[in-house]
Design an enzyme around this catalytic site. Structure first.
Site, PDB file in Angstrom:
ATOM      1  N   ASP A 298       6.335 -56.834  -0.869  1.00 13.97           N
ATOM      2  CA  ASP A 298       6.934 -56.655  -2.184  1.00 13.97           C
ATOM      3  C   ASP A 298       8.364 -57.190  -2.128  1.00 13.97           C
ATOM      4  O   ASP A 298       8.772 -57.781  -1.134  1.00 13.97           O
ATOM      5  CB  ASP A 298       6.912 -55.181  -2.577  1.00 13.97           C
ATOM      6  CG  ASP A 298       7.873 -54.376  -1.728  1.00 13.97           C
ATOM      7  OD1 ASP A 298       8.146 -54.799  -0.590  1.00 13.97           O
ATOM      8  OD2 ASP A 298       8.358 -53.342  -2.194  1.00 13.97           O
TER       9      ASP A 298
ATOM     10  N   TYR B 254       0.263 -57.984  -3.099  1.00 11.78           N
ATOM     11  CA  TYR B 254       1.034 -56.845  -2.603  1.00 11.78           C
ATOM     12  C   TYR B 254       0.230 -55.549  -2.672  1.00 11.78           C
ATOM     13  O   TYR B 254       0.082 -54.831  -1.674  1.00 11.78           O
ATOM     14  CB  TYR B 254       2.359 -56.653  -3.381  1.00 11.78           C
ATOM     15  CG  TYR B 254       2.854 -55.258  -3.165  1.00 11.78           C
ATOM     16  CD1 TYR B 254       3.389 -54.896  -1.924  1.00 11.78           C
ATOM     17  CD2 TYR B 254       2.674 -54.255  -4.122  1.00 11.78           C
ATOM     18  CE1 TYR B 254       3.756 -53.586  -1.656  1.00 11.78           C
ATOM     19  CE2 TYR B 254       3.041 -52.952  -3.868  1.00 11.78           C
ATOM     20  CZ  TYR B 254       3.580 -52.623  -2.631  1.00 11.78           C
ATOM     21  OH  TYR B 254       3.918 -51.329  -2.356  1.00 11.78           O
TER      22      TYR B 254
ATOM     23  N   GLU C 210       0.831 -47.265  -6.853  1.00  3.46           N
ATOM     24  CA  GLU C 210       1.193 -48.667  -6.622  1.00  3.46           C
ATOM     25  C   GLU C 210       1.277 -49.451  -7.921  1.00  3.46           C
ATOM     26  O   GLU C 210       2.165 -50.277  -8.100  1.00  3.46           O
ATOM     27  CB  GLU C 210       0.197 -49.332  -5.659  1.00  3.46           C
ATOM     28  CG  GLU C 210       0.235 -48.790  -4.236  1.00  3.46           C
ATOM     29  CD  GLU C 210       1.583 -48.995  -3.545  1.00  3.46           C
ATOM     30  OE1 GLU C 210       2.405 -49.787  -4.044  1.00  3.46           O
ATOM     31  OE2 GLU C 210       1.815 -48.341  -2.509  1.00  3.46           O
TER      32      GLU C 210
END
Length: 344
Positions: free
Chosen positions: A142, A124, A41
DNA sequence: AAGACGTGGAG
DNA sequence: TCTCCAAGTCT
């Protein structure tokens, strides 16, 4: 059951079904290890999969878990991150690893609100990790998700506004499956990147087509509504490569600002560059030029050797052999110019 | 809250 | 060649 509840349930199952059949096959989807997911991520923030994949593999190989990462030096992490950009991410995973080991017993917190406290983890990433790894039912918003949802709900207010983001979050929440929230979120992101693209969305392939409000009016391309347009500023930077025998003189940049903590040749201010030309310390006929685009800036980079034995006064200069350079973190344009122009 | 922070691929 | 921008966060 009300009609709207039935519809929401159908969207949920459509999304999960679509994800099972059409979701992208990505290496970090074969694990539930929060460490591996976290790394993916962070690496994928504002970064394309093609570009980030190698870095993810490298990091997992070098540092397979939080503990090994926490034992690394910041310079090692930066060197492994070299070329990927947004280097605060690398400095933050270094900080985060230490916090996780010292305050969280090397375990990742399971809620997005707790994950949010860790450096480099924003709304996010917190939602992505908590939903994928720990089943928290929360929308991970996102860029892809914002686009998909803004079209699905035909959000007429600009995407930059906090109220718009909050509205999207609230509208998206019921669409997240209680059973597999991570799959719901990843379905939305995959739809955004493969179908609901910024230009020419492929609506007939979209599992949300019949529920998409903007699509019903054929105005899906008008979303998301954006306020600002990007204005590019131009700046110039001047570099001289110092060589003393077999050693190269380099400067470590400050932690904050562009290329924080990375190494570059000596950077001259325009006045000193002109002065050096006057004093014949640089060869004007041998200046290499490179254009480099940043998010909001165009950089014009000039490189050359320093001529002569008297180097500019600078206490920050450190000297490295060619072998040493491999362990140093350089910005991409510096790597490019130094290798392509065969300075080393 | 607006601006800073990278890079390389696509059109 | 040029413009846009991709799985955002921090200050």
């Amino acid at each position: 059951m009300s009609d709207s509840t039935i519809m929401i349930n159908k969207i949920q199952t459509d999304l999960i079904k679509w994800f099972d059949n059409h979701g992208r096959s990505l290496p970090w989807r074969r694990t539930k290890d929060p460490y591996a997911i976290w790394l993916s991520e962070i690496i994928l923030q504002q970064t394309r999969i093609d570009q980030g994949l190698k870095y993810w593999e490298n990091f997992l190989r070098e540092f397979p878990d939080v503990k090994s990462l926490s034992m690394a030096k910041e310079s090692e992490i930066l060197a492994l991150w070299s070329g990927l950009g947004y280097y605060s991410r690398a400095r933050n995973i270094y900080k985060a690893a230490h916090i996780l080991v010292s305050k969280y017993e090397s375990q990742f917190p399971k809620t997005s609100s707790e994950l949010l406290k860790i450096p480099g983890i924003g709304p996010y990433t917190a939602a992505a990790i908590s939903s994928i790894c720990f089943g928290e039912v929360t929308p991970a918003l996102d860029g892809n998700a914002f686009r998909v949802y803004s079209r699905l709900f035909a959000m007429s207010s600009p995407i930059e506004k906090r109220s718009t983001i909050k509205d999207i979050w609230t509208l998206a929440l019921p669409l997240i499956s209680n059973k597999s929230p991570g799959d719901s979120n990843q379905a939305i992101m995959d739809i955004g990147s493969t179908i609901c693209k910024p230009k020419n969305p492929n609506c007939p392939e979209c599992p949300l087509e019949e529920n998409c409000i903007s699509r019903r009016s054929g105005i899906q391309h008008e979303f998301p509504v954006k306020l600002k347009s990007i204005k590019i500023k131009e700046i110039e930077k001047f570099y001289v490569l110092l060589k003393r025998g077999e050693k190269y003189g380099l400067i470590r940049r400050p932690k904050s600002g562009i290329w924080g903590g990375l190494w570059t040749p000596l950077e001259l201010i325009p006045e000193d560059w002109e002065l050096a030309k006057t004093n014949k310390n640089i060869d004007e006929s041998n200046i290499k030029y490179l254009k480099h685009l940043l998010s909001h800036r165009k950089m014009n980079l000039y490189f050359t050797y320093w001529i002569g034995d008297t180097f500019p006064e600078n206490k920050e200069i450190q000297w490295f052999s060619e072998q040493d350079l491999k362990r140093l973190a350089f910005p991409a344009p510096i790597i490019k110019i130094l290798s392509e122009k065969s300075y080393f």
